[in-house]
Every structure is written in C-alpha cells, then in structure tokens.
Design an enzyme around this catalytic site. Sequence first.
Site, PDB file in Angstrom:
ATOM      1  N   ASP A  11     -37.577 -79.511  65.656  1.00  0.00           N
ATOM      2  CA  ASP A  11     -36.124 -79.662  65.507  1.00  0.00           C
ATOM      3  C   ASP A  11     -35.566 -78.286  65.103  1.00  0.00           C
ATOM      4  O   ASP A  11     -36.321 -77.418  64.652  1.00  0.00           O
ATOM      5  CB  ASP A  11     -35.856 -80.722  64.427  1.00  0.00           C
ATOM      6  CG  ASP A  11     -34.442 -80.701  63.928  1.00  0.00           C
ATOM      7  OD1 ASP A  11     -33.537 -80.754  64.765  1.00  0.00           O
ATOM      8  OD2 ASP A  11     -34.239 -80.620  62.691  1.00  0.00           O
ATOM      9  N   ASP A  50     -36.126 -82.862  60.098  1.00  0.00           N
ATOM     10  CA  ASP A  50     -35.644 -83.073  58.728  1.00  0.00           C
ATOM     11  C   ASP A  50     -34.774 -84.300  58.555  1.00  0.00           C
ATOM     12  O   ASP A  50     -34.568 -84.743  57.445  1.00  0.00           O
ATOM     13  CB  ASP A  50     -34.855 -81.854  58.260  1.00  0.00           C
ATOM     14  CG  ASP A  50     -33.511 -81.776  58.966  1.00  0.00           C
ATOM     15  OD1 ASP A  50     -33.504 -81.699  60.209  1.00  0.00           O
ATOM     16  OD2 ASP A  50     -32.477 -81.828  58.281  1.00  0.00           O
ATOM     17  N   ARG A  86     -20.134 -84.716   9.236  1.00  0.00           N
ATOM     18  CA  ARG A  86     -19.585 -83.423   9.703  1.00  0.00           C
ATOM     19  C   ARG A  86     -18.482 -82.890   8.802  1.00  0.00           C
ATOM     20  O   ARG A  86     -17.397 -82.499   9.264  1.00  0.00           O
ATOM     21  CB  ARG A  86     -19.075 -83.571  11.132  1.00  0.00           C
ATOM     22  CG  ARG A  86     -20.196 -84.021  12.002  1.00  0.00           C
ATOM     23  CD  ARG A  86     -19.773 -84.427  13.377  1.00  0.00           C
ATOM     24  NE  ARG A  86     -20.829 -85.272  13.934  1.00  0.00           N
ATOM     25  CZ  ARG A  86     -20.724 -86.000  15.007  1.00  0.00           C
ATOM     26  NH1 ARG A  86     -19.612 -86.002  15.690  1.00  0.00           N
ATOM     27  NH2 ARG A  86     -21.730 -86.726  15.440  1.00  0.00           N
ATOM     28  N   LYS A 127     -23.672-104.691  16.749  1.00  0.00           N
ATOM     29  CA  LYS A 127     -24.858-105.501  17.065  1.00  0.00           C
ATOM     30  C   LYS A 127     -25.549-105.960  15.782  1.00  0.00           C
ATOM     31  O   LYS A 127     -26.017-107.095  15.677  1.00  0.00           O
ATOM     32  CB  LYS A 127     -25.816-104.679  17.922  1.00  0.00           C
ATOM     33  CG  LYS A 127     -25.274-104.376  19.309  1.00  0.00           C
ATOM     34  CD  LYS A 127     -26.294-103.684  20.181  1.00  0.00           C
ATOM     35  CE  LYS A 127     -25.811-103.634  21.631  1.00  0.00           C
ATOM     36  NZ  LYS A 127     -26.781-103.028  22.533  1.00  0.00           N
ATOM     37  N   ARG A 171     -19.285 -94.073  10.583  1.00  0.00           N
ATOM     38  CA  ARG A 171     -19.243 -92.704  10.109  1.00  0.00           C
ATOM     39  C   ARG A 171     -17.786 -92.298  10.147  1.00  0.00           C
ATOM     40  O   ARG A 171     -17.040 -92.766  11.011  1.00  0.00           O
ATOM     41  CB  ARG A 171     -20.032 -91.781  11.053  1.00  0.00           C
ATOM     42  CG  ARG A 171     -21.507 -91.746  10.808  1.00  0.00           C
ATOM     43  CD  ARG A 171     -22.211 -90.743  11.680  1.00  0.00           C
ATOM     44  NE  ARG A 171     -21.854 -90.885  13.090  1.00  0.00           N
ATOM     45  CZ  ARG A 171     -20.930 -90.169  13.704  1.00  0.00           C
ATOM     46  NH1 ARG A 171     -20.261 -89.229  13.072  1.00  0.00           N
ATOM     47  NH2 ARG A 171     -20.674 -90.363  14.981  1.00  0.00           N
TER      48      ARG A 171
HETATM   49  C1  GDG Z   1     -24.331 -92.546  17.978  1.00  0.00           C
HETATM   50  C2  GDG Z   1     -23.222 -92.906  18.983  1.00  0.00           C
HETATM   51  C3  GDG Z   1     -24.491 -94.957  19.574  1.00  0.00           C
HETATM   52  C4  GDG Z   1     -23.914 -96.724   9.123  1.00  0.00           C
HETATM   53  N1  GDG Z   1     -23.452 -96.712   7.851  1.00  0.00           N
HETATM   54  C5  GDG Z   1     -24.502 -96.863   7.056  1.00  0.00           C
HETATM   55  C6  GDG Z   1     -25.633 -96.995   7.852  1.00  0.00           C
HETATM   56  N2  GDG Z   1     -25.239 -96.906   9.102  1.00  0.00           N
HETATM   57  C7  GDG Z   1     -26.115 -97.022  10.274  1.00  0.00           C
HETATM   58  C8  GDG Z   1     -25.796 -98.320  10.979  1.00  0.00           C
HETATM   59  C9  GDG Z   1     -26.104 -97.996  12.415  1.00  0.00           C
HETATM   60  C10 GDG Z   1     -25.878 -96.506  12.483  1.00  0.00           C
HETATM   61  O1  GDG Z   1     -25.856 -95.984  11.179  1.00  0.00           O
HETATM   62  C11 GDG Z   1     -24.546 -96.159  13.127  1.00  0.00           C
HETATM   63  O2  GDG Z   1     -24.713 -96.276  14.489  1.00  0.00           O
HETATM   64  P1  GDG Z   1     -23.508 -96.380  15.507  1.00  0.00           P
HETATM   65  O3  GDG Z   1     -24.043 -96.750  16.826  1.00  0.00           O
HETATM   66  O4  GDG Z   1     -22.569 -97.426  15.025  1.00  0.00           O
HETATM   67  O5  GDG Z   1     -22.758 -94.967  15.489  1.00  0.00           O
HETATM   68  P2  GDG Z   1     -23.155 -93.357  15.559  1.00  0.00           P
HETATM   69  O6  GDG Z   1     -23.768 -92.876  14.312  1.00  0.00           O
HETATM   70  O7  GDG Z   1     -21.886 -92.683  15.921  1.00  0.00           O
HETATM   71  O8  GDG Z   1     -24.235 -93.209  16.714  1.00  0.00           O
HETATM   72  C12 GDG Z   1     -23.146 -94.414  19.131  1.00  0.00           C
HETATM   73  C13 GDG Z   1     -25.599 -94.467  18.673  1.00  0.00           C
HETATM   74  O9  GDG Z   1     -25.590 -93.043  18.545  1.00  0.00           O
HETATM   75  C14 GDG Z   1     -26.969 -94.882  19.198  1.00  0.00           C
HETATM   76  O10 GDG Z   1     -27.203 -94.398  20.456  1.00  0.00           O
HETATM   77  O11 GDG Z   1     -24.449 -96.365  19.479  1.00  0.00           O
HETATM   78  O12 GDG Z   1     -22.169 -94.739  20.100  1.00  0.00           O
HETATM   79  O13 GDG Z   1     -21.963 -92.392  18.557  1.00  0.00           O
HETATM   80  O14 GDG Z   1     -27.428 -98.286  12.701  1.00  0.00           O
HETATM   81  O15 GDG Z   1     -26.580 -99.316  10.428  1.00  0.00           O
HETATM   82  N3  GDG Z   1     -26.855 -97.190   7.348  1.00  0.00           N
HETATM   83  C15 GDG Z   1     -26.953 -97.247   6.002  1.00  0.00           C
HETATM   84  N4  GDG Z   1     -25.897 -97.106   5.187  1.00  0.00           N
HETATM   85  C16 GDG Z   1     -24.658 -96.917   5.666  1.00  0.00           C
HETATM   86  O16 GDG Z   1     -23.698 -96.789   4.894  1.00  0.00           O
HETATM   87  N5  GDG Z   1     -28.147 -97.465   5.483  1.00  0.00           N
END
Ligand code: GDG
Length: 738
Positions: A500, A681, A311, A379, A273
């Site tokens: 106590d 306690d 955002r 991942k 993002r």
């Molecule tokens: C927050 C925390 C934490 C991204 N671009 C596209 C797309 N995505 C999907 C990815 C991934 C997800 O969005 C992004 O997840 P991240 O973990 O990398 O990052 P955040 O959005 O900042 O998430 C982060 C997460 O919550 C989970 O707890 O890991 O640290 O900041 O799944 O695949 N999906 C599609 N098109 C895109 O262009 N379809």
Amino acid sequence: MGRLLIVSNRLPITVSKRSGILYYEHSVGGLATGMACLKHDNQVWIGWSGLASEKIHAKDDRNIRTQLEKQGCAPVGLSSADIRDYYYGFCNKTIWPLFHYFPYYCIYESKLWQRYERVNARFCEAVLDIAEPEDRIWIHDYQLMLLPQMLREHLPEVAIGFFLHIPFPSFELLRLLPWRTEILRGLLGADLIGFHEYDYVRHFLSSVHRICGVEHALGTLTVDNRLVRVDAFPMGIDFEKYAHARQNSTVQSRIDSLTRKMGSRKIIVSIDRLDYTKGILHRLEAFDWFLTCYPNYRQKVCLVLVAVPSRTRVESYADLRRQIEHLVGRINGTYGTIDWMPISYMYRSLPFEELVALYTVADVALITPLRDGMNLVAKEYIAAKVDSDSRGVLILSEMAGAACELSEALVVNPHDKERIVEAIVQALEMDPREQSHRNRQMQQRLSRYTVQRWAHDFMESFEQIKAQQKKLASRKINRSIRKQLVESYRQARRRLLLLDYDGTLQEFVSHPERAKPDAELLAILTRLCKDRKNEVVIISGRDKDTLTEWLGDLDLSLVAEHGNWIRKQGAQWRCVESMVVDWKTIVRPIMELYMDRTPGSFIEEKDFSLVWHCRRSEPDLARLRTYELRDAVVHLTENMNLGVFEGSKILEVKSITSNKGTAAEQWIRQEHWDLILAAGDDYTDEDIFAVLPETAFSIKIGQGGSRARYNADTVTVMRSILRILTGTVSETDVSDHG
Ligand code: GDG
C-alpha cells in the site's frame, strides 16, 4: 509478580515536630482515608512526609526514614520553597481551581509551573531509586500529572497506573491552561488512567483528541504505539468500618453523650475540608434562609458544621475561613437564644470515633459542594446508618461525583437556595420508613462497590491492559521475525510484494498532494524493482493520474482507486470493469454542502469515487460531520451499488465491484510465488490480507487488530524492513520502534 508502588503527594502518615518532639499521625482527606485500608502484601508508598527538608536535622532524618519504612513508606524530600511554589502554588492556585471550574481563582505563573515540573522530576527520581521493572506503579492525583511520562522515559515497559481524585474539566476549561499539552502528555505516559466518573473520562478523551490529536476507540488510545486505557472507577469506602462502628465502645459512648446533649433537637450535619469548592457559604446562606422562612423550626434544629483546616497558607482559603466565621456569627447572633445556637461550628479535624458518632446521630447530612470529584463523606454518612434502622436523610449536591451512585438521596443544585431549603424541610419531615427504604438501597450499592473493590477493579484493568499490550507486542516485528523474513527472501526465486502507499510507505500529510515519494522511498523502490526475482505492486486508493506521475517511471505494477484501475508492469492502465458513475451527480452536491459547513474540508474526485477529506478541520466538528454525511449518503444511495467507507479522516463513496483484495488476487494467482510480502495500514488493506495464502508474510503498519500476521510501528520501520531486504542497511542497524 512485583510490588505495588503507590505514589502520592502526601504519605498516609504525616510527620510533624512540635517542641522538639516528632509526631507521626494519620493523614486526613479522601485519598488518605480511602487508600489506608488497602493492604497489598508487598507494597511501598512513596510521598512527602509533611515536614520541609530543611527543617529535618540530620539526626532526625535517619530516624524518620526508619520509622516510615517500618510502615511501608518511602519519603520524598521537599523544601519549603517546593511546598510554597509547587503544592500551595501550582497545585492549589492553578490546577485545583481550574479543574473544579473556578477559573477566576486561577493564577498562571511560569515560575510555579517550573517548580511543578521540578518536583515531579524529584518524585520520578525517588520512584526510580526503588522501582524494579516488574513492579506496578500506581500514581495518585493532580499533584503528579507529569510523573507517568517522566517514568515512562526511564522505564519504557513498566506498568504505570494513574488515578485522578478530582474532576477532569471540559476542554473549554482545560484550554485556559498554558501547559495543557504538557499535562495531557504527562498523563498519557500511564497505561491505565482512571477517573471517578464517566463524565470526567469523556472530558479527558475529548481534550486528548483536540489538543494531542489522538483519537480513542472505546476508551483505548494508541500513544507512541502503546495502548492506553481510560476508564471510570468510582471510589467507594471501607463500608464495614462505618457500618459497624457502633460496636466500638468509644463510638457508642460518644453517641450517648451527643444524644443526651441534643435532646429532642434535630441534627443537621455538614462536614468538609474548608475549601471553596465545598459550597460551605452557599450552604450557610440556605440554612439562614431556612430559618427565616420556617420560624417554627427555630429551637428545634441544630446545624453541626465541621470545617477541617486545609491549605491554610493559600490566601483564598484564609479569606473563606473569615467569611464562613462571619456568616456563622451573624446567623447565630440573629437567631440564637441563651439556650439554643442554630449552628455549632468547629474548625478542626475530629477523631474518627467522634466523626462516626456524629454521622450516626445526625438526622440529616447536608453535603452541597459546588464541584467535587466524588465526596466520600456522603457515602460514609449512609454507611454509618446501618446500625440505626437506616434512618437519616442525605441531601447531596448534583455536582458531586457521588450523586451518580446515591440517587435515592435528595439531590439538589447547590446554587439553588430555595431548593435546598425545600430539601431540608422534606428531610426533616420524611417518613422514617421512607428514610430507611432509601438508605437501604444506597447501602446495598455501597457495600458492594467498596474501596477494596475499587482498588481491585483498577488493578484488574491494569493487568488487562498490560496483557493486551503484551499480545500486540508478540505480533510486533522484532529482530527474530525480521531474520526469518530476510532468510525466506534470500531463498525465494520468485517474490511478490504487494505494498500500500499512504500510511505504509509514506507518512500521512495534511494535503494529500504533498505525499509525493521522497528520494529515500524512490531509492528503495528502484532497488526492489531492479531485482528480477521481484514483482512489485503498489496497491493504493489514490487516483491513477497521481500514481502515474509519482511512480509511473518505475519498473513496477500499479493499482489505483482501491482496485478499480490496474496498470501491469510495462502495460497501459486498464479499467477493471466499466462502471456507471452517474451517482456522482447525486452525491457530489451533498458533499459540497458538508464541505461548506466544515471549514478546512475538501472534496477529491477520482474516476470511480468521491472522497471527502477533513484532516485539516477541527477534530470534533470533523467527526460529527463525518457521521452526518455518512448518514445522509447512505440514506440517499440505499439501492445503488455503492460503498461508503470511513478511513483516516476521510469518507469515501465509491462503486463497489472491486477492492484491493480482488486486484491483489490477479497477481497471487498468476504464478507460483516462493514468497509473498504484503503491507498496509488501514481497513482497505484488510481486503489484501484476506486473500493471501497462509504462508504469506503480511504486515500491518500501526497498532490494532488486523488479519495481517505482524505489526510494524511506523512507516519508518516498514521502510527499514525494505532497506534490509534490498541490502542497503544491515539487520543490526535497525530499531523495532521507528
Ligand atoms: C478528594 C476529592 C474525592 C473529613 N473530616 C474529617 C475526616 N474526614 C475524612 C472523611 C473522608 C475524607 O476525609 C474526605 O473525603 P472527601 O471525598 O469528602 O473530600 P476530599 O478530601 O476533598 O477528597 C474528593 C476524594 O479525594 C477521594 O478520591 O472523593 O472529591 O476532593 O473520608 O471521613 N476524618 C476525620 N476527621 C475529620 O474531621 N477523622
């Protein structure tokens, strides 16, 4: 078993209206992607639909609700002003930068905070409209940190879990927030609080200790007499979905077309993002430096940079977008040729098929956030390599939570430009067998700890903590137990009351000398003593002079210094055994040293013991100094007949020949008692509980394991029990919670 209510700021489906037509699309982002694949049989997802309430016509409203309900979603209405001040405001201009260690991006405005509170209250109403007492409520992320406590006030028994998807900052950062106490209190309303990694757990526990004064024992806190568990649950991905995406024909055709277009060029992929925490600018600068230092790689490498809009109404994000586009333009302008552009830049979200195709063909993934709760893209990239001989190299920032689990990646400091360049070269030149070897190890881990397993583990811990709470509740004094006690008390002709003092009859205070009995307590004790059937014994750790001054005029027996001194009713103080106390000349100077080094601490000297008090000292320092002092004293007094005891904010060194239990035995054995009631306690009272006959009625004040048969929440509850026994209040006027 009730339903699972998932609560998050956004629903997994985003509603939008374009040219008068309503669209329903899957939401992007880590939380939405992760939770989307969880299928609980009986689940409702509560959140905002993405459309401001004033933009929804009455006729659309019903339509939207019905459509969302069909997909298990219940929308919470937010106005444009809510979205501006709560979401774009407090959430993304205060919490997000602060929790990601960007304090200079933070603004602290009461108006935004108040809106955050109001919107959390709105979510609370929405949940209360739906929730049943047996439901499990799982709240997600930093937008709803007040919600757990708000719900707790309405549904005291309901099961509430909370998971934070972003980092939890260290105390040094959190303390900058004017509303830090409210945020912590809000979170503590949950029964289970989960974070991605153990560092965040540590930071949270340390802040709770320093700000709210609540200490944990192995990750469990006692908050308002309720157990709260805090733990790490690293979020995984839907492994199969990425590992075998190639079997989908659209994905395969996207792979084919990308491979054709790129020819023999190596692809480095970067997907996030568009957010300043993701380190996109630093990454571009490193790539620029790579092209400068390694001209032989020009024409041979292409960086595919996907920045997903996010955002867009926050100025710093719009600003960042401009800077990124400027830098991309400069790099492409500097190195690009008619048939080669070093960076292929996209500012949009890609369809899933295109995203996995990109993962599959990319030789290198360059993921270098400056701070990231977890990072699922890293991942997903590794998982997508299963069907391609596991080739590909992940370069990952050590500041991402994912780095703990993906240690076979090339782990870099995102601020270290030279190291990133080195890693790019290392990745491009890495032997394919080594690539596969590293990736397979990571794939094994990722295939085991999937997002399904993450949710399962969270839910299992959730059940465990609820079961633990239930078990404690069953020992808690309630109306029926009180009734039994009153009954036995009435029937008994001879009763022994072993009580106590501090923490049982009187609350703890910062200066021990201020814990003098108040009028209510004196009245209770006087009435108890007046009854000739009672033998009342106060068994305390305090010195005999204080006990004499405070309680000496009452018709009761006193035990001082944990059993070293005894004053039987109507008699003089008697020392249990004459003890040698020359050890004090060795121990006292050490304690004094620690007193000087720990502001707020002081020493109390009793006849047979020395006590170091640190209740008024800074808690973390106090804890550290207690360990150190304990070590020093234990070491020095190894062969002496001394005990070193840690109590509530004290460390006591004393001669060990007697304890509260040995003292209590003097009365227990004295005659046949129809009823024995004992209350205490802390650990020193456990010695009393240990020597009681099975029929005795024993009460521990506060939570936690004990030899006592029952728990009472507070000193107030204990006093009410005694008042019922003396007949000054009736059973029905008393609450179980104090
Ligand atoms: C927050 C925390 C934490 C991204 N671009 C596209 C797309 N995505 C999907 C990815 C991934 C997800 O969005 C992004 O997840 P991240 O973990 O990398 O990052 P955040 O959005 O900042 O998430 C982060 C997460 O919550 C989970 O707890 O890991 O640290 O900041 O799944 O695949 N999906 C599609 N098109 C895109 O262009 N379809």
